[in-house]
Design a protein around this motif. Sequence first.
Motif, short mmCIF file in Angstrom:
data_model
loop_
_atom_site.label_atom_id
_atom_site.label_comp_id
_atom_site.label_asym_id
_atom_site.label_seq_id
_atom_site.Cartn_x
_atom_site.Cartn_y
_atom_site.Cartn_z
N ASP A 20 0.84 -1.19 0.00
CA ASP A 20 0.00 0.00 0.00
C ASP A 20 0.89 1.25 0.00
N ASP A 21 0.28 2.42 0.12
CA ASP A 21 1.04 3.67 0.09
C ASP A 21 2.02 3.81 1.24
N ALA A 22 1.77 3.10 2.35
CA ALA A 22 2.66 3.16 3.50
C ALA A 22 3.79 2.13 3.40
N GLY A 23 3.79 1.32 2.33
CA GLY A 23 4.82 0.30 2.17
C GLY A 23 4.49 -1.01 2.85
N GLU A 24 3.29 -1.13 3.42
CA GLU A 24 2.88 -2.37 4.08
C GLU A 24 2.43 -3.38 3.02
N ILE A 25 2.78 -4.63 3.23
CA ILE A 25 2.38 -5.67 2.28
C ILE A 25 0.88 -5.90 2.36
N THR A 26 0.21 -5.82 1.21
CA THR A 26 -1.23 -6.04 1.16
C THR A 26 -1.56 -7.38 0.50
N LYS A 27 -0.64 -7.89 -0.33
CA LYS A 27 -0.88 -9.15 -1.01
C LYS A 27 0.48 -9.77 -1.32
N PHE A 28 0.54 -11.09 -1.18
CA PHE A 28 1.77 -11.84 -1.42
C PHE A 28 1.40 -13.06 -2.24
N PHE A 29 2.13 -13.29 -3.33
CA PHE A 29 1.87 -14.46 -4.17
C PHE A 29 3.19 -15.15 -4.43
N MET A 30 3.25 -16.45 -4.12
CA MET A 30 4.45 -17.23 -4.38
C MET A 30 4.08 -18.42 -5.25
N ARG A 31 4.74 -18.53 -6.39
CA ARG A 31 4.51 -19.64 -7.31
C ARG A 31 5.73 -20.55 -7.25
N VAL A 32 5.48 -21.83 -7.01
CA VAL A 32 6.57 -22.80 -6.93
C VAL A 32 6.31 -23.88 -7.97
N LEU A 33 7.28 -24.09 -8.83
CA LEU A 33 7.22 -25.15 -9.82
C LEU A 33 8.21 -26.23 -9.39
N ALA A 34 7.69 -27.35 -8.93
CA ALA A 34 8.51 -28.48 -8.51
C ALA A 34 8.00 -29.70 -9.27
N PRO A 35 8.49 -29.89 -10.49
CA PRO A 35 7.88 -30.89 -11.38
C PRO A 35 7.92 -32.32 -10.88
N ALA A 36 9.00 -32.74 -10.24
CA ALA A 36 9.07 -34.13 -9.77
C ALA A 36 10.23 -34.29 -8.80
N ASP A 37 10.04 -35.14 -7.81
CA ASP A 37 11.10 -35.54 -6.91
C ASP A 37 11.35 -37.03 -7.14
N THR A 38 12.57 -37.46 -6.94
CA THR A 38 12.89 -38.88 -7.04
C THR A 38 13.08 -39.41 -5.62
N TRP A 39 12.29 -40.42 -5.28
CA TRP A 39 12.37 -41.07 -3.97
C TRP A 39 13.04 -42.42 -4.19
N THR A 40 14.14 -42.67 -3.46
CA THR A 40 14.89 -43.90 -3.60
C THR A 40 14.97 -44.62 -2.26
N ASN A 41 14.54 -45.89 -2.25
CA ASN A 41 14.65 -46.73 -1.06
C ASN A 41 16.13 -46.96 -0.82
N THR A 42 16.66 -46.53 0.34
CA THR A 42 18.09 -46.64 0.59
C THR A 42 18.53 -48.09 0.84
N THR A 43 17.59 -48.99 1.13
CA THR A 43 17.93 -50.39 1.36
C THR A 43 17.96 -51.17 0.06
N THR A 44 16.92 -51.02 -0.76
CA THR A 44 16.81 -51.84 -1.98
C THR A 44 17.32 -51.13 -3.23
N GLY A 45 17.37 -49.79 -3.19
CA GLY A 45 17.77 -49.03 -4.38
C GLY A 45 16.63 -48.75 -5.34
N ALA A 46 15.44 -49.30 -5.05
CA ALA A 46 14.29 -49.05 -5.91
C ALA A 46 13.88 -47.58 -5.79
N SER A 47 13.44 -47.00 -6.90
CA SER A 47 13.07 -45.58 -6.86
C SER A 47 11.79 -45.31 -7.65
N ILE A 48 11.14 -44.19 -7.28
CA ILE A 48 9.96 -43.72 -7.99
C ILE A 48 10.10 -42.22 -8.20
N VAL A 49 9.42 -41.71 -9.20
CA VAL A 49 9.41 -40.26 -9.46
C VAL A 49 8.05 -39.73 -9.10
#
Length: 91
Positions: free
Chosen positions: A62-91
């Motif tokens: 606003d005119d006083a410099g106070e935040i009136t609206k905040f928008f955050m866009r996050v693009l995180a298309p895929a994570d890879t999860w890997t079983n540390t015991t078997t080595g099997a993984s999924i996306v």
Amino acid sequence: MRRLLAGVAALAVFAALAGPAHAAGPLHFGPFHDQTDFTADCGDFEASVSGTSTTWITIWTDDAGEITKFFMRVLAPADTWTNTTTGASIV
């Protein structure tokens, strides 16, 4: 969790920089690129998680410099999860 903390920290920095001169329009920040690597406890086994994300932030004030609206866009298309015991993984 680190992505959320990074976003909150970025918001605090941007809020400190925002002032009356910025009241005319939104402030745009980013893109910020992040690489994430952590281990998750899945009960009977652990999984290593690896992924990337890109974040953009837009802040309106606003005119006083106070935040009136905040928008955050996050693009995180895929994570890879890997079983540390078997080595099997999924996306």
